[in-house]
Design an enzyme around this catalytic site. Sequence first.
Site, PDB file in Angstrom:
ATOM      1  CE  LYS A 133      -1.670  -4.235   3.203  1.00 18.14           C
ATOM      2  NZ  LYS A 133      -2.141  -5.664   2.798  1.00 18.14           N
ATOM      3  CB  SER A 182      -1.120   0.320   1.399  1.00 15.87           C
ATOM      4  OG  SER A 182      -1.493   1.100   1.584  1.00 15.87           O
ATOM      5  CE1 TYR A 185      -3.944  -2.313   5.366  1.00 12.05           C
ATOM      6  CE2 TYR A 185      -3.155   0.292   4.633  1.00 12.05           C
ATOM      7  CZ  TYR A 185      -3.774  -1.507   4.426  1.00 12.05           C
ATOM      8  OH  TYR A 185      -4.324  -1.817   3.157  1.00 12.05           O
TER       9      TYR A 185
HETATM   10  P1  NAD Z   1     -11.089  -6.844   0.647  1.00  9.86           P
HETATM   11  O1  NAD Z   1     -11.301  -6.698   2.574  1.00  9.86           O
HETATM   12  O2  NAD Z   1     -12.360  -6.552   0.439  1.00  9.86           O
HETATM   13  O3  NAD Z   1     -10.682  -8.076   0.818  1.00  9.86           O
HETATM   14  C1  NAD Z   1      -9.610  -8.279   1.481  1.00  9.86           C
HETATM   15  C2  NAD Z   1     -10.040 -10.002   1.669  1.00  9.86           C
HETATM   16  O4  NAD Z   1      -9.621 -10.972   2.323  1.00  9.86           O
HETATM   17  C3  NAD Z   1     -11.614 -10.113   2.574  1.00  9.86           C
HETATM   18  O5  NAD Z   1     -12.178 -10.432   1.071  1.00  9.86           O
HETATM   19  C4  NAD Z   1     -11.608 -10.630   3.599  1.00  9.86           C
HETATM   20  O6  NAD Z   1     -12.308 -11.893   3.909  1.00  9.86           O
HETATM   21  C5  NAD Z   1     -10.217 -11.490   3.802  1.00  9.86           C
HETATM   22  N1  NAD Z   1      -9.097 -12.068   4.826  1.00  9.86           N
HETATM   23  C6  NAD Z   1      -8.628 -10.802   5.848  1.00  9.86           C
HETATM   24  N2  NAD Z   1      -8.246 -11.832   6.163  1.00  9.86           N
HETATM   25  C7  NAD Z   1      -8.355 -13.186   5.968  1.00  9.86           C
HETATM   26  C8  NAD Z   1      -7.503 -14.009   7.002  1.00  9.86           C
HETATM   27  N3  NAD Z   1      -6.887 -13.996   8.041  1.00  9.86           N
HETATM   28  N4  NAD Z   1      -8.128 -15.240   6.300  1.00  9.86           N
HETATM   29  C9  NAD Z   1      -8.525 -15.579   5.095  1.00  9.86           C
HETATM   30  N5  NAD Z   1      -8.763 -14.163   4.654  1.00  9.86           N
HETATM   31  C10 NAD Z   1      -8.842 -13.314   4.951  1.00  9.86           C
HETATM   32  O7  NAD Z   1     -10.007  -5.402   0.659  1.00  9.86           O
HETATM   33  P2  NAD Z   1      -9.702  -5.204  -0.252  1.00  9.86           P
HETATM   34  O8  NAD Z   1      -9.646  -3.972  -0.967  1.00  9.86           O
HETATM   35  O9  NAD Z   1      -9.708  -5.836  -1.287  1.00  9.86           O
HETATM   36  O10 NAD Z   1      -7.447  -5.119  -0.556  1.00  9.86           O
HETATM   37  C11 NAD Z   1      -7.141  -5.786  -0.125  1.00  9.86           C
HETATM   38  C12 NAD Z   1      -5.719  -5.897  -0.214  1.00  9.86           C
HETATM   39  O11 NAD Z   1      -5.157  -5.190  -0.668  1.00  9.86           O
HETATM   40  C13 NAD Z   1      -5.778  -6.111   1.567  1.00  9.86           C
HETATM   41  O12 NAD Z   1      -4.591  -6.938   2.136  1.00  9.86           O
HETATM   42  C14 NAD Z   1      -5.258  -4.451   1.811  1.00  9.86           C
HETATM   43  O13 NAD Z   1      -4.322  -4.336   2.619  1.00  9.86           O
HETATM   44  C15 NAD Z   1      -4.572  -4.138   0.103  1.00  9.86           C
HETATM   45  N6  NAD Z   1      -4.672  -2.525  -0.156  1.00  9.86           N
HETATM   46  C16 NAD Z   1      -6.284  -2.351  -0.431  1.00  9.86           C
HETATM   47  C17 NAD Z   1      -6.579  -1.160  -0.181  1.00  9.86           C
HETATM   48  C18 NAD Z   1      -7.412  -0.108  -0.724  1.00  9.86           C
HETATM   49  O14 NAD Z   1      -7.519   0.910  -1.452  1.00  9.86           O
HETATM   50  N7  NAD Z   1      -8.479  -1.136  -1.247  1.00  9.86           N
HETATM   51  C19 NAD Z   1      -5.341  -0.252  -0.813  1.00  9.86           C
HETATM   52  C20 NAD Z   1      -3.823  -0.806  -0.791  1.00  9.86           C
HETATM   53  C21 NAD Z   1      -3.981  -2.136  -0.409  1.00  9.86           C
HETATM   54  C1  UD1 Z   2      -6.777   6.159   3.735  1.00  8.49           C
HETATM   55  C2  UD1 Z   2      -5.863   5.541   4.723  1.00  8.49           C
HETATM   56  C3  UD1 Z   2      -4.810   5.157   3.356  1.00  8.49           C
HETATM   57  C4  UD1 Z   2      -4.753   3.738   2.508  1.00  8.49           C
HETATM   58  C5  UD1 Z   2      -5.924   4.184   1.447  1.00  8.49           C
HETATM   59  C6  UD1 Z   2      -6.723   2.772   1.452  1.00  8.49           C
HETATM   60  C7  UD1 Z   2      -5.777   7.399   5.778  1.00  8.49           C
HETATM   61  C8  UD1 Z   2      -5.992   8.248   6.888  1.00  8.49           C
HETATM   62  N1  UD1 Z   2      -5.368   6.536   5.133  1.00  8.49           N
HETATM   63  O1  UD1 Z   2      -6.457   6.592   2.483  1.00  8.49           O
HETATM   64  O2  UD1 Z   2      -3.520   4.211   4.603  1.00  8.49           O
HETATM   65  O3  UD1 Z   2      -3.866   2.892   1.979  1.00  8.49           O
HETATM   66  O4  UD1 Z   2      -7.230   5.000   2.776  1.00  8.49           O
HETATM   67  O5  UD1 Z   2      -7.870   2.104   2.029  1.00  8.49           O
HETATM   68  O6  UD1 Z   2      -6.794   6.905   6.814  1.00  8.49           O
HETATM   69  N2  UD1 Z   2     -12.134  11.957   2.655  1.00  8.49           N
HETATM   70  C9  UD1 Z   2     -12.868  13.227   2.442  1.00  8.49           C
HETATM   71  N3  UD1 Z   2     -14.289  12.933   3.328  1.00  8.49           N
HETATM   72  C10 UD1 Z   2     -14.062  11.679   3.852  1.00  8.49           C
HETATM   73  C11 UD1 Z   2     -13.187  10.895   3.476  1.00  8.49           C
HETATM   74  C12 UD1 Z   2     -12.292  11.650   3.087  1.00  8.49           C
HETATM   75  O7  UD1 Z   2     -12.806  14.892   2.858  1.00  8.49           O
HETATM   76  O8  UD1 Z   2     -15.171  11.468   4.367  1.00  8.49           O
HETATM   77  C13 UD1 Z   2     -10.561  13.429   1.770  1.00  8.49           C
HETATM   78  C14 UD1 Z   2      -9.249  12.641   2.831  1.00  8.49           C
HETATM   79  O9  UD1 Z   2      -9.298  13.748   3.314  1.00  8.49           O
HETATM   80  C15 UD1 Z   2      -8.479  12.581   1.596  1.00  8.49           C
HETATM   81  C16 UD1 Z   2      -9.172  11.824   0.395  1.00  8.49           C
HETATM   82  O10 UD1 Z   2     -10.975  12.203   1.068  1.00  8.49           O
HETATM   83  O11 UD1 Z   2      -7.176  13.028   1.369  1.00  8.49           O
HETATM   84  C17 UD1 Z   2      -9.242  10.065   0.311  1.00  8.49           C
HETATM   85  O12 UD1 Z   2      -9.478   9.670   1.402  1.00  8.49           O
HETATM   86  P1  UD1 Z   2      -9.393   7.934   1.178  1.00  8.49           P
HETATM   87  O13 UD1 Z   2     -10.737   7.665   0.499  1.00  8.49           O
HETATM   88  O14 UD1 Z   2      -9.906   7.734   3.030  1.00  8.49           O
HETATM   89  O15 UD1 Z   2      -7.811   7.582   1.196  1.00  8.49           O
HETATM   90  P2  UD1 Z   2      -6.189   8.375   1.761  1.00  8.49           P
HETATM   91  O16 UD1 Z   2      -6.815   8.712   2.754  1.00  8.49           O
HETATM   92  O17 UD1 Z   2      -5.867   8.220   0.538  1.00  8.49           O
END
Ligand code: NAD
Ligand code: UD1
Length: 348
Positions: A163, A135, A159
């Site tokens: 990572k 991430s 979190y």
């Molecule tokens: P998500 O929650 O939709 O998917 C994660 C999945 O992992 C879920 O289906 C959950 O049920 C499963 N899970 C969690 N713990 C588990 C375990 N111990 N054993 C088996 N299954 C388990 O989230 P996502 O948005 O699809 O994210 C996927 C990955 O990408 C995560 O590792 C997350 O940290 C990473 N990531 C997501 C974002 C984002 O913005 N969505 C950004 C950066 C990194």
């Molecule tokens: C957040 C996490 C980041 C994570 C990412 C994806 C924090 C500080 N950062 O990032 O670690 O990797 O999610 O899961 O939590 N915003 C509003 N109103 C809202 C929600 C968000 O103004 O109700 C703004 C925030 O200030 C930010 C932008 O929208 O500037 C995006 O927010 P968000 O979607 O939560 O993502 P990140 O902050 O980039």
Amino acid sequence: MKNILITGGTGYIGSHTCLALLKRGFNLTIIDSNINSSSLSISRVKKILKDEYYDEKIVFFKGDIRDKKFLDEIFLNSIKQNNRIQGVIHFAGLKAVSESLFQPLVYWENNVYGSICLFEIMGKYDCKNIVFSSSASIYKNNSLKPILETSEIKPCTPYGQTKVAIENILEGIFKTSSNSWRIANLRYFNPIGAHESGLIGENPLSTPNNLFPIVCRVADGSICELQIFGNDWPTNDGTPVRDYIHIMDLAEAHCAGLDFLFKNKPQFINLNVGTGIGTSVLELVNKFMEVNNCRIPYKYSQKRLGDLPFVVAENKLITSILEWRPKRNIEQMCRDGWQWQKNNPNGF
Ligand code: NAD
Ligand code: UD1
């Protein structure tokens, strides 16, 4: 065709990636505890593909990656069935950043211990190819410049720390195993949107905290107003800038990452996955209203603790080494994300 294990494969990024991998012909073994997802996403993936041929290409096991016996049986069975798992995409993990501040141990135990169990069993079965979901939250960046893979790593939440720990564990495995592993850490920026069919999308089981799912819920009236966290940031319009990437572009980056690992010598690589384009909160909200012809009432409120003004990827490395580049723009992200929300207001 190669059989790939997808941990967390029924989640948001996992389900879209499964779709992209199936289209490329891979066989998939999906495991998920469903702690934050529904396995109905797999039926929807099959519905999009509309072909019984794919039924035989997916197997799903409900279970937890912290259960080594469960993992062991899956790897063993894949060998017995002559469909050996040759690579892993590791999505499984908890991802609510604010929750991790209050329950750090839960995050360390699930994300890090779970990953250790997975890596141990992979090693046991000589499966040494892995793409890991990292991430952008691992970077410390208070500047207004794009972030490079070599930028300073200093996560400010448990979190993000999990990572970094998992990336470090993978690096240690690589260095101490005669460089026999192929490892790609994909550092995602802000994935949003949904598959263009509107049949799969983000399905947060608890109250959403991220901007895009909140905007969608304001658009459908289930949240009455968006709070924009601050309007005096050092950006053009005073609201924070992020690098939003269409979920299908992110899914395709995993396919390209896997192809790259299989084609090249063992290595350990970190890649930013973003578009390189910054969009402010206000720009995103205005674009969403324009594209979808709807209203998003909003007001400015206090800054959120730990927020940053500018988080945008320098994506030259990924676009130069993988056969991949992001193809979908912010309009398409807004259109596809809204289509999913409109058709599935209660998720799957
Ligand atoms: P998500 O929650 O939709 O998917 C994660 C999945 O992992 C879920 O289906 C959950 O049920 C499963 N899970 C969690 N713990 C588990 C375990 N111990 N054993 C088996 N299954 C388990 O989230 P996502 O948005 O699809 O994210 C996927 C990955 O990408 C995560 O590792 C997350 O940290 C990473 N990531 C997501 C974002 C984002 O913005 N969505 C950004 C950066 C990194
Ligand atoms: C957040 C996490 C980041 C994570 C990412 C994806 C924090 C500080 N950062 O990032 O670690 O990797 O999610 O899961 O939590 N915003 C509003 N109103 C809202 C929600 C968000 O103004 O109700 C703004 C925030 O200030 C930010 C932008 O929208 O500037 C995006 O927010 P968000 O979607 O939560 O993502 P990140 O902050 O980039």
